[in-house]
Every structure is written in C-alpha cells, then in structure tokens.
Write a protein that holds these residues in place. Sequence first.
Motif, PDB file in Angstrom:
ATOM      1  N   ASN A 169       1.186   4.011   1.795  1.00 36.50           N
ATOM      2  CA  ASN A 169       1.902   4.594   2.933  1.00 36.50           C
ATOM      3  C   ASN A 169       3.124   3.761   3.331  1.00 36.50           C
ATOM      4  N   VAL A 180       0.846  -1.187   0.000  1.00 41.82           N
ATOM      5  CA  VAL A 180       0.000   0.000   0.000  1.00 41.82           C
ATOM      6  C   VAL A 180       0.887   1.245   0.000  1.00 41.82           C
ATOM      7  N   LEU A 205      -3.732   6.019   0.430  1.00 40.50           N
ATOM      8  CA  LEU A 205      -2.623   5.661   1.313  1.00 40.50           C
ATOM      9  C   LEU A 205      -2.697   4.241   1.864  1.00 40.50           C
ATOM     10  N   GLY A 206      -3.923   3.686   1.946  1.00 35.96           N
ATOM     11  CA  GLY A 206      -4.050   2.351   2.529  1.00 35.96           C
ATOM     12  C   GLY A 206      -4.527   2.397   3.966  1.00 35.96           C
ATOM     13  N   LEU A 207      -5.094   3.526   4.371  1.00 32.76           N
ATOM     14  CA  LEU A 207      -5.623   3.664   5.720  1.00 32.76           C
ATOM     15  C   LEU A 207      -7.140   3.527   5.657  1.00 32.76           C
ATOM     16  N   GLY A 208      -7.660   2.495   6.327  1.00 37.51           N
ATOM     17  CA  GLY A 208      -9.080   2.194   6.231  1.00 37.51           C
ATOM     18  C   GLY A 208      -9.969   3.367   6.577  1.00 37.51           C
TER      19      GLY A 208
END
Lengths: 348, 76
Positions: A20, A18, A190-193
């Motif tokens: 980040n 991902v 970023l891959g942050l839920g």
Amino acid sequence: MTLTADQPATTAPARKVVMNRAIREALDWELANDPAVFLMGEDLGKFGGVYGTATGFFDKYGEDRVRDTPISEAGFMAAAAGAAMSGMKPIVELMFIDFMGVCLDPIYNFIAKHAVHTGGKQDMPVLIMAGIGGGYCDASQHSQTLFATFAHLPGLKVVAPTTAYDARGTLHAAMRDPGPVLYLMHKELLGLGLWGTMPEASSNVSDAYFEVPLGKAFVRREGTDITLVGLASMTHVASRVAKTLEGEGYSAEVIDLCSVVPLDRKTVIDSVRKTKRLVVIDEDYRTCGVAGEVIASVVEEIGTELIAPPQRVAFLDTPIPFARPLEKFARPDEDKLLKAAMRTLKHA
Amino acid sequence: MTDIIIAADAWDEDIEGSLLTWIYPDGAEVKAGDVIAEITVEKLQVDITAPGDGVLSHAINEGDLVSKGGKIGALA
C-alpha cells in the motif's frame, strides 16, 4: 508531458516497502505530475482510504483533487466517465470489488465501451481501483475476486499485482494507457494487519517513476517438471508449494499472470511446452473462470504434448461462507494446490 | 549510538502493535527523517522515522509485538 522511466538510484540503500505504500507513492507521483489527475471514492479524502492508499493527500492536494464521495457508486462511477470524456484522468476507488453490482452500468456500458462507441475517436482514461480477495472471514459480499466477471466482457484492461514493485509499476503503466484499467488490490498483500499480510508481497521499490507493462505474465521461479500458474496472492501460494515440491524432488515453474486482460497466454504455453504438466490456482469461482481459460488456451495450442490432465484449484461455486472453517474449506490454499500438483506429477 | 524509540503518542489507545516491515535492512545507512519502519496497530499504519543520520541496527524482527515507548533499534 514527456515521461521517462527513472533509473532507481544506485547510491541509496534499497528500500523494502509494503504494497500500500508503493501504491500511495505511485498515486502521489501521478497527482504531483499531471493536473488532469484526480482521486474520488468513499473515505478516500479526509480518511485517506480504507487501504491507506491516499493518506495525507487531502491536505496536500486539496478537496477538489482528492474527493470524498457519498455511498453512491453508480453516481461517482458515471461521473468518472463524464470527467474522462471532458479531458480529466479520474482515479476512482471502488472500495470492494463486490460493490461493482451497483455501478456495473457505467463500468460496462460506458467506460468499457466508449472507445468503440466513438469509433476510436475518444479515449477513456479511467483507473478503477478496488480491493479483492478473502481469507479473513468477511463473507460473501466483501471477499470475492471476480477476475472472470471483468475478463469476460471486452473493453477493460484488468491487472492484479502480486508485489509492491509490480503494484507501483503497473499503476503508472495503467495511467499511461488511453483506455480504462481495472486495478485490483488483494487485501492479503497490501500490508494491513487487519486483513493478514503475506510477507512475500513486500519488495524493493525505489521511490522513482518506473513502469511494469500490462498484459505480461512473469516467471517467478524456473522449473522443469510442472507449471504452477497463479494470480495475485495465489502466486505466493504457488511459490510456497513449489518450495515444498522441491523437497519432494520435483522442480516446479511458477508463473504470475499479473494481468487478467490482456492475458499473456504465450508465457504460460512456453512454460508448459517445457514442463508438460499444468496446474492453475485461482481464487475466483471455478466455473467459467480464469483458471479454465488458461487451461483451454494451453490445450488448444499444445494439448497433445501434455503428459497429465491439467488441473484447476479454484474457489468452490458457492457464495463465500462467513464461518472460518467453511471459508477455508471452499478457498484454494497450499494443501489443495499441493495435492493437485502431486496428482499431476504422479499421473502415469 | 541513538536508540530508535516508538513515540509515547504514536497511536491513541493503549494497545500493542506489531512491526510490519523494516523498510531498510540491518546495516543500512539512513538519514534523519527517512521512514525506516512501519508498525501496524489494528487498522492503523504508523511510520517510524530515523531520529538522526547513521547506520541502522535492528533490535526486533518483523512480526514482533511492539508497545508505545518501546525500543525497536538503534543508529550508530
């Protein structure tokens, strides 16, 4: 320091990461390989950054090189300018681009103009990182992209990577640049839920040094009937619409601008010369925006070759609403881009 | 065959997370300690490391909900 782009290891299986993580690995490399590099920002030290870009760095590199700042953007942005003048290579995280108002003077009047002010005698190697973008109900002060604001006043390079691979490569390219670079991280990528995650942003990235050049746009999908131009997460929206159009029998070319400054006009013009139709999707406000700049750049060169009026799909000229239905109404998305593309394709 | 289990103390609160990404594809050879998957739990990202050397098999898909102590895959 001599740098060479390592070839990705061929024996190891490809890693899909991902965005980040790719950014964190790039920052880790910079801290490990150049003692002049240091990080500074709010919650960037002990907490590791709200985007998880500096997790573990405080313990690994120490508080002198990974510095927590007070909520004092004007102070730490000006400190970055001074540090760069003194031979350091500061990386400063401005948590949300929306906060630029409190530190615009050091950014615009010192960091962006220093090379000109010194007749080109002094570099200003500052990397300013900031989160951008909305779509998750964070309202008017935490959802903007402000591409055009920073594209308009000369002196900064501005990049907004679309994939984890580009995030790593453009960060290293920015750190090799002697001038200041604004590095924009779209929260949706970023891959942050918490902020929603577009799966298209994850990509194969080897954990080795490589660069992706600044100022270069990328053709993400080749096509012949229409050119769709995007930036940051809107590039993925354009790719999704291109797939839908394929089902309708149309071949769409998708271009990812990647950098806002320098703007790679040539790649867009070359594409539109072929497709003769253009729609630009831009998450920034519509008026005086990057979408309008891209269209003007194409029309100035090959306007008479177009067979349909070019279209902009951009954020409405309003402060970003908090309410989910209102934000959705104002924000560019697949439906709006598809409608604009169909209008362009059916233009007689 | 070694199961890949999320540690019982991988995060503090007793809530579910979701599998954000498989860093290595099904069938990849991995080594002990490689970060093979990432889980997202509210604001946290949790790394899952390979418990040994072996060939990775996925038991769940990206986006699936996961719990502490749950199995996400295996090494053969």
